[in-house]
Design an enzyme around this catalytic site. Structure first.
Site, PDB file in Angstrom:
ATOM      1  N   ALA A  59       0.803  -1.222   0.000  1.00  0.00           N
ATOM      2  CA  ALA A  59       0.000   0.000   0.000  1.00  0.00           C
ATOM      3  C   ALA A  59       0.834   1.270   0.000  1.00  0.00           C
ATOM      4  CB  ALA A  59      -0.943  -0.016   1.199  1.00  0.00           C
ATOM      5  N   ARG A 145       9.387  -9.581 -16.993  1.00  0.00           N
ATOM      6  CA  ARG A 145       8.616  -9.721 -15.751  1.00  0.00           C
ATOM      7  C   ARG A 145       8.868 -11.085 -15.103  1.00  0.00           C
ATOM      8  NH1 ARG A 145       5.118  -7.499 -19.526  1.00  0.00           N
ATOM      9  NH2 ARG A 145       4.520  -5.327 -19.187  1.00  0.00           N
ATOM     10  N   GLN A 159       0.383 -15.287   1.037  1.00  0.00           N
ATOM     11  CA  GLN A 159      -0.841 -14.478   0.975  1.00  0.00           C
ATOM     12  C   GLN A 159      -2.055 -15.342   0.645  1.00  0.00           C
ATOM     13  OE1 GLN A 159       0.117 -11.060  -1.497  1.00  0.00           O
ATOM     14  NE2 GLN A 159       1.404 -10.195   0.110  1.00  0.00           N
ATOM     15  N   ASN A 178       3.935  -8.548 -10.215  1.00  0.00           N
ATOM     16  CA  ASN A 178       4.435  -9.365 -11.330  1.00  0.00           C
ATOM     17  C   ASN A 178       5.323 -10.525 -10.902  1.00  0.00           C
ATOM     18  OD1 ASN A 178       3.364  -8.355 -13.756  1.00  0.00           O
ATOM     19  ND2 ASN A 178       4.609  -6.496 -13.535  1.00  0.00           N
ATOM     20  N   ASP A 206      -3.090  -3.922 -20.033  1.00  0.00           N
ATOM     21  CA  ASP A 206      -2.749  -4.220 -21.429  1.00  0.00           C
ATOM     22  C   ASP A 206      -3.941  -3.921 -22.333  1.00  0.00           C
ATOM     23  OD1 ASP A 206      -0.144  -5.609 -20.711  1.00  0.00           O
ATOM     24  OD2 ASP A 206      -1.584  -6.783 -19.572  1.00  0.00           O
ATOM     25  N   HIS A 234       0.498 -11.657 -18.872  1.00  0.00           N
ATOM     26  CA  HIS A 234       0.855 -10.228 -18.790  1.00  0.00           C
ATOM     27  C   HIS A 234       2.376 -10.151 -18.958  1.00  0.00           C
ATOM     28  CE1 HIS A 234       1.138  -6.091 -17.577  1.00  0.00           C
ATOM     29  NE2 HIS A 234       1.878  -6.390 -16.535  1.00  0.00           N
TER      30      HIS A 234
HETATM   31  P1  NAD Z   1       6.883  -0.347  -5.533  1.00  0.00           P
HETATM   32  O1  NAD Z   1       8.243  -0.901  -5.308  1.00  0.00           O
HETATM   33  O2  NAD Z   1       6.717   1.102  -5.698  1.00  0.00           O
HETATM   34  O3  NAD Z   1       5.947  -0.777  -4.330  1.00  0.00           O
HETATM   35  C1  NAD Z   1       5.867  -2.089  -3.908  1.00  0.00           C
HETATM   36  C2  NAD Z   1       5.470  -2.037  -2.438  1.00  0.00           C
HETATM   37  O4  NAD Z   1       5.189  -3.350  -2.039  1.00  0.00           O
HETATM   38  C3  NAD Z   1       6.584  -1.491  -1.532  1.00  0.00           C
HETATM   39  O5  NAD Z   1       6.046  -0.470  -0.713  1.00  0.00           O
HETATM   40  C4  NAD Z   1       7.007  -2.711  -0.738  1.00  0.00           C
HETATM   41  O6  NAD Z   1       7.392  -2.371   0.594  1.00  0.00           O
HETATM   42  C5  NAD Z   1       5.728  -3.527  -0.745  1.00  0.00           C
HETATM   43  N1  NAD Z   1       5.943  -4.958  -0.568  1.00  0.00           N
HETATM   44  C6  NAD Z   1       6.931  -5.736  -1.029  1.00  0.00           C
HETATM   45  N2  NAD Z   1       6.756  -6.995  -0.610  1.00  0.00           N
HETATM   46  C7  NAD Z   1       5.621  -7.015   0.114  1.00  0.00           C
HETATM   47  C8  NAD Z   1       4.924  -8.021   0.827  1.00  0.00           C
HETATM   48  N3  NAD Z   1       5.379  -9.270   0.883  1.00  0.00           N
HETATM   49  N4  NAD Z   1       3.794  -7.684   1.468  1.00  0.00           N
HETATM   50  C9  NAD Z   1       3.330  -6.425   1.449  1.00  0.00           C
HETATM   51  N5  NAD Z   1       3.962  -5.415   0.808  1.00  0.00           N
HETATM   52  C10 NAD Z   1       5.081  -5.719   0.151  1.00  0.00           C
HETATM   53  O7  NAD Z   1       6.261  -1.152  -6.765  1.00  0.00           O
HETATM   54  P2  NAD Z   1       4.988  -0.762  -7.633  1.00  0.00           P
HETATM   55  O8  NAD Z   1       5.405   0.119  -8.732  1.00  0.00           O
HETATM   56  O9  NAD Z   1       3.881  -0.328  -6.748  1.00  0.00           O
HETATM   57  O10 NAD Z   1       4.665  -2.171  -8.311  1.00  0.00           O
HETATM   58  C11 NAD Z   1       4.192  -3.248  -7.544  1.00  0.00           C
HETATM   59  C12 NAD Z   1       4.114  -4.489  -8.408  1.00  0.00           C
HETATM   60  O11 NAD Z   1       3.119  -4.337  -9.416  1.00  0.00           O
HETATM   61  C13 NAD Z   1       5.403  -4.840  -9.142  1.00  0.00           C
HETATM   62  O12 NAD Z   1       5.613  -6.243  -9.107  1.00  0.00           O
HETATM   63  C14 NAD Z   1       5.110  -4.396 -10.566  1.00  0.00           C
HETATM   64  O13 NAD Z   1       5.902  -5.073 -11.506  1.00  0.00           O
HETATM   65  C15 NAD Z   1       3.664  -4.760 -10.662  1.00  0.00           C
HETATM   66  N6  NAD Z   1       2.894  -4.133 -11.757  1.00  0.00           N
HETATM   67  C16 NAD Z   1       1.968  -4.886 -12.382  1.00  0.00           C
HETATM   68  C17 NAD Z   1       1.197  -4.343 -13.392  1.00  0.00           C
HETATM   69  C18 NAD Z   1       0.157  -5.166 -14.105  1.00  0.00           C
HETATM   70  O14 NAD Z   1      -0.386  -4.671 -15.098  1.00  0.00           O
HETATM   71  N7  NAD Z   1      -0.179  -6.377 -13.688  1.00  0.00           N
HETATM   72  C19 NAD Z   1       1.390  -3.012 -13.762  1.00  0.00           C
HETATM   73  C20 NAD Z   1       2.354  -2.264 -13.096  1.00  0.00           C
HETATM   74  C21 NAD Z   1       3.118  -2.839 -12.086  1.00  0.00           C
HETATM   75  C1  LMR Z   2       3.462  -2.856 -16.840  1.00  0.00           C
HETATM   76  O1  LMR Z   2       2.944  -3.526 -17.726  1.00  0.00           O
HETATM   77  O2  LMR Z   2       3.600  -1.622 -16.965  1.00  0.00           O
HETATM   78  C2  LMR Z   2       3.897  -3.506 -15.555  1.00  0.00           C
HETATM   79  O3  LMR Z   2       3.746  -4.878 -15.615  1.00  0.00           O
HETATM   80  C3  LMR Z   2       5.250  -3.109 -15.142  1.00  0.00           C
HETATM   81  C4  LMR Z   2       6.311  -3.737 -16.006  1.00  0.00           C
HETATM   82  O4  LMR Z   2       7.240  -4.335 -15.454  1.00  0.00           O
HETATM   83  O5  LMR Z   2       6.220  -3.615 -17.230  1.00  0.00           O
END
Ligand code: NAD
Ligand code: LMR
Length: 420
Positions: A59, A145, A159, A178, A206, A234
């Site tokens: 969060a 990823r 979780q 991811n 996407d 993804h």
């Molecule tokens: P970020 O590093 O800014 O934030 C991640 C947060 O998660 C941090 O505050 C960290 O302390 C916390 N964290 C890490 N492990 C944890 C755990 N076990 N329990 C609870 N909190 C935990 O990263 P972000 O930019 O917010 O991205 C988060 C994730 O989402 C990444 O894996 C990123 O690749 C993914 N993402 C996915 C998509 C999608 O389309 N599916 C898009 C963008 C990002």
């Molecule tokens: C995205 O699609 O933007 C996220 O999954 C972050 C990444 O690693 O590309």
């Protein structure tokens, strides 16, 4: 505990207003006047709706920061729907989370009943109706990823267990961290008391990217674009498919009239958009990811006329092997999703869909150690068909070949059938 400072303020504020009003009304019955002499008609709908609890992991991260204010303002679950937020962070993340909780308090959101922050999974997921699993490491430039599997997948096993033990019955879980599809598989496989359908992997970003590009190419509003599908992972193997897409009710292909672009630049641009954002921003997409998460949950919960691609447990349709969280088009009638089945698939689409399936199979195999031994990974339909054909042809060598890549219990059954 940190959770308590902001929570106490929110709970006190909430106790002073909404619950007392709602409970007075309930006690008094539907025809009674509202407290303070207001008529019942003057009581806002939000004061009568039971709150929904939303848990968010990670969060205090980038996405979390872009997400929480929007959930609190009712953009995800509806403008009349009170919410309780349960924010989960690592121990190190608790300090920045405290600041985020202060900002939530300072936002004075009328729909926000309470905010709790914790690093205890069971406390964080307790009674959650929706859980957004965002917390995980993001990739850096030059990574795929799937390179995050070893760092992130284990998070989702813990979780899944905690969700299974404590989340509200029928809760919905959206995996954003991811590699989202395989993390969803890991979470669901570790949640024995939940149905796999409760777990969704996010490919909505996407889809939104693809819709934006199609709208740009056609020179129309993005709202006029529908039925763009994201198949599979993804990742850079995903297949953004416009063969069923419509623009203002007309076939997108007929409006765009550029098949070379639709199967070339368009596909690779969607596949690589995440990397493009990382290269430009120095960090992975956050606001658009938060927006997509909100769109995903909102459309499932409140319903939408448009299709939405979601990574869900493959059920054998379209010949996709079972046991994978594979993105497919879904209809969203409200409260749940249903897979859109029976779409015709041409040869080009089939090869693209197979390629992304193969990557998901490899990812699943890489996280076997996180799946309970009882977990049935499912068997790809094509492999069973190959086995049956070999069997019908009474060809022992082919039977043995076809059974090789099947789970051990199939191999044992084939061996005993051959020897009898
Ligand atoms: P970020 O590093 O800014 O934030 C991640 C947060 O998660 C941090 O505050 C960290 O302390 C916390 N964290 C890490 N492990 C944890 C755990 N076990 N329990 C609870 N909190 C935990 O990263 P972000 O930019 O917010 O991205 C988060 C994730 O989402 C990444 O894996 C990123 O690749 C993914 N993402 C996915 C998509 C999608 O389309 N599916 C898009 C963008 C990002
Ligand atoms: C995205 O699609 O933007 C996220 O999954 C972050 C990444 O690693 O590309």
């Amino acid at each position: 505990m940190l959770a308590r400072s902001a929570a106490a303020v929110a709970a006190a504020a909430s106790a002073a207003t909404r619950p007392s009003m709602a409970s007075t009304l309930l006690r008094a019955g539907p025809t009674a006047g509202a407290p303070g002499g207001r008529s019942l008609a003057a009581v806002a709908k939000k004061d009568l709706m039971p709150p929904l609890t939303v848990a968010v992991t990670g969060a205090a991260g980038q996405i979390g920061y872009a997400l929480l204010m929007r959930i609190a303002s009712g953009e995800m679950l509806g403008k009349d729907q009170p919410v309780r937020l349960q924010l989960i962070e690592t121990k190190q993340g608790m300090s920045p989370l405290k600041g985020v909780m202060m900002e939530l308090e300072d936002g004075a959101f009328p729909l926000l009943e309470s905010v709790k922050g914790t690093s205890d999974l069971e406390e964080g997921f307790g009674d959650a109706n929706f859980s957004l699993l965002v917390g995980a490491m993001p990739r850096k430039q030059g990574m795929e990823r799937s390179d995050l599997l070893s760092a992130n997948a284990a998070i989702f096993a813990d979780q899944g267990k905690a969700l299974s033990a404590t989340a509200a019955p029928g809760s919905r879980v959206l995996i954003v961290g991811n590699p989202a599809n395989t993390n969803a598989l890991v979470a669901a496989a570790n949640a024995p008391d939940m149905l796999p359908e409760q777990f969704m992997a996010m490919t909505r970003l996407d889809q939104s990217r693809a819709e934006g590009m199609i709208a740009g190419k056609a020179g129309v509003d993005v709202k006029d674009v529908d039925r763009v599908i994201i198949w599979g992972n993804h990742s850079a193997t995903q297949y953004p498919d416009v063969s069923h897409a419509r623009i203002g009710g007309r076939w997108a292909k007929d409006v765009i009239k550029d098949d070379k672009w639709l199967t070339g630049d368009f596909v690779s641009k969607v596949q690589k958009r995440g990397a493009e954002v990382i290269a430009a921003r120095g960090a992975s997409s956050a606001a658009s990811a938060a927006s997509a998460a909100i769109d995903n949950i909102r459309d499932v919960h409140l319903g939408s006329k448009k299709w939405q691609s979601i990574g869900v447990l493959s059920d054998g349709s379209y010949g996709i092997g079972g046991g994978l969280w594979y993105s497919v088009p879904c209809a969203c009638p409200g409260l749940h999703y249903t897979r859109v089945k029976g779409l015709p698939v041409d040869e080009y689409s089939a090869s693209m869909m197979n390629a992304t399936e193969a990557e998901l199979v490899a990812e699943r195999d890489a996280v076997r150690h996180l799946l309970p031994s009882s977990y049935d990974a499912g068997v790809p339909l094509q492999k069973l068909v190959a086995l049956k054909e070999a069997w019908d042809a009474n060809d022992k060598a082919r039977i043995q070949e076809a059974s090789k890549s099947l789970p051990a219990r199939f191999q044992a059954a084939v061996k005993s059938a051959l020897s009898s």
